[in-house]
Enzyme design. Structure first.
Site, mmCIF file in Angstrom:
data_model
loop_
_atom_site.group_PDB
_atom_site.id
_atom_site.type_symbol
_atom_site.label_atom_id
_atom_site.label_comp_id
_atom_site.label_asym_id
_atom_site.label_seq_id
_atom_site.Cartn_x
_atom_site.Cartn_y
_atom_site.Cartn_z
ATOM 1 N N HIS A 174 0.836 -1.200 0.000
ATOM 2 C CA HIS A 174 0.000 0.000 0.000
ATOM 3 C C HIS A 174 0.868 1.246 0.000
ATOM 4 O O HIS A 174 1.930 1.292 0.602
ATOM 5 C CB HIS A 174 -0.955 0.015 1.195
ATOM 6 C CG HIS A 174 -0.294 -0.251 2.518
ATOM 7 N ND1 HIS A 174 0.075 -1.515 2.920
ATOM 8 C CD2 HIS A 174 0.072 0.579 3.513
ATOM 9 C CE1 HIS A 174 0.632 -1.454 4.109
ATOM 10 N NE2 HIS A 174 0.667 -0.192 4.499
ATOM 11 N N HIS A 176 0.889 5.186 1.073
ATOM 12 C CA HIS A 176 0.224 6.224 1.871
ATOM 13 C C HIS A 176 0.331 7.533 1.082
ATOM 14 O O HIS A 176 1.447 7.961 0.741
ATOM 15 C CB HIS A 176 0.933 6.431 3.211
ATOM 16 C CG HIS A 176 0.938 5.240 4.125
ATOM 17 N ND1 HIS A 176 0.099 5.135 5.215
ATOM 18 C CD2 HIS A 176 1.692 4.111 4.122
ATOM 19 C CE1 HIS A 176 0.336 3.997 5.844
ATOM 20 N NE2 HIS A 176 1.313 3.351 5.202
HETATM 21 P P1 5GP Z 1 1.504 0.349 7.409
HETATM 22 O O1 5GP Z 1 1.758 0.531 8.868
HETATM 23 O O2 5GP Z 1 1.483 -1.115 7.075
HETATM 24 O O3 5GP Z 1 2.436 1.135 6.533
HETATM 25 O O4 5GP Z 1 0.079 0.967 7.120
HETATM 26 C C1 5GP Z 1 -1.121 0.281 7.340
HETATM 27 C C2 5GP Z 1 -2.182 1.323 7.457
HETATM 28 O O5 5GP Z 1 -3.442 0.690 7.388
HETATM 29 C C3 5GP Z 1 -2.145 2.100 8.778
HETATM 30 O O6 5GP Z 1 -1.914 3.478 8.525
HETATM 31 C C4 5GP Z 1 -3.505 1.830 9.384
HETATM 32 O O7 5GP Z 1 -4.034 2.948 10.041
HETATM 33 C C5 5GP Z 1 -4.346 1.407 8.196
HETATM 34 N N1 5GP Z 1 -5.432 0.512 8.531
HETATM 35 C C6 5GP Z 1 -5.356 -0.613 9.280
HETATM 36 N N2 5GP Z 1 -6.556 -1.193 9.370
HETATM 37 C C7 5GP Z 1 -7.416 -0.413 8.670
HETATM 38 C C8 5GP Z 1 -8.829 -0.507 8.412
HETATM 39 O O8 5GP Z 1 -9.528 -1.419 8.841
HETATM 40 N N3 5GP Z 1 -9.377 0.478 7.642
HETATM 41 C C9 5GP Z 1 -8.628 1.513 7.140
HETATM 42 N N4 5GP Z 1 -9.265 2.421 6.402
HETATM 43 N N5 5GP Z 1 -7.306 1.618 7.377
HETATM 44 C C10 5GP Z 1 -6.705 0.673 8.131
#
Ligand code: 5GP
Length: 188
Positions: A174, A176
């Site tokens: 993903h 951001h």
């Molecule tokens: P990472 O930490 O892997 O770079 O980012 C994962 C992102 O997914 C985090 O910013 C977190 O807030 C988001 N996230 C996790 N679970 C959910 C969810 O159920 N719905 C949404 N919209 N975002 C989520």
């Protein structure tokens, strides 16, 4: 009486070296000891986010590594449920290959996640192969569409957290897309 959730959260906090930021965050929650609902936000994902903002300790590194353990076992992630609409999300952009939706825990006024609808081995950017070139380009272009839709085309940041040391918490690639405020450099 202190609930199990309160105790679990307290143990979580004990286990990790509390920085000023974490302590301040908890202290501003009213009635912490009496109302467990005030600390419900400390889900595993959220706690990890706090930890990754804090200075590194061995415990924090262990927590980030724990998130990566099942990264490549093929199990669905929370994002699969968002793609299938089993879990609702605020969709910003969608086509047949890409989905963009608002992050549930935004760190900027605009915080949108851009993901491939078909993971195809892309649990993280570090797993990318040459065959993924097309979808990687589509994701980046979708980030630009999102920036325009959200009115931040003039200034925005695209971030990919890859692996435990970058605090990746969901193992489905993903991007951001962040904006709506002044960004600083270097990032934390
Ligand atoms: P990472 O930490 O892997 O770079 O980012 C994962 C992102 O997914 C985090 O910013 C977190 O807030 C988001 N996230 C996790 N679970 C959910 C969810 O159920 N719905 C949404 N919209 N975002 C989520």
């Amino acid at each position: 009486m202190i609930s199990q959730k309160s105790m679990a959260a307290a143990a979580l906090l004990r286990n990790y070296t509390t920085t000023g930021r974490i302590v301040a965050g908890v202290r501003t929650s009213p009635g912490l000891s009496a109302h467990h609902s005030s600390i419900n936000f400390l889900t595993a994902n959220r706690a990890r986010r706090y930890l990754c903002r804090a200075s590194a300790t061995h415990d924090e590194e262990a927590a980030a590594k724990a998130a990566a353990i099942n990264a490549d076992n093929g199990a669905p992630t929370i994002f699969d449920k968002i793609i299938s609409k089993e879990i609702p999300s605020a969709i910003v952009y969608e086509d047949d290959k890409v989905l963009a939706f608002k992050d549930i825990n935004p760190v900027a006024p605009v915080h949108v996640l851009v993901i491939p609808k078909f993971r195809d081995g892309l649990t993280q950017l570090g797993k990318a192969e040459q065959r993924h070139g097309e979808i990687l380009g589509q994701l980046l272009y979708a980030a630009r569409i999102v920036a325009e839709k959200e009115g931040i085309l003039e200034g925005f940041r695209v971030v990919i957290n890859n692996g435990p040391s970058a605090c990746q918490s969901v193992y489905h690639l993903h991007l951001h897309v962040l904006g709506g405020r002044q960004m600083h450099w270097p990032p934390g």
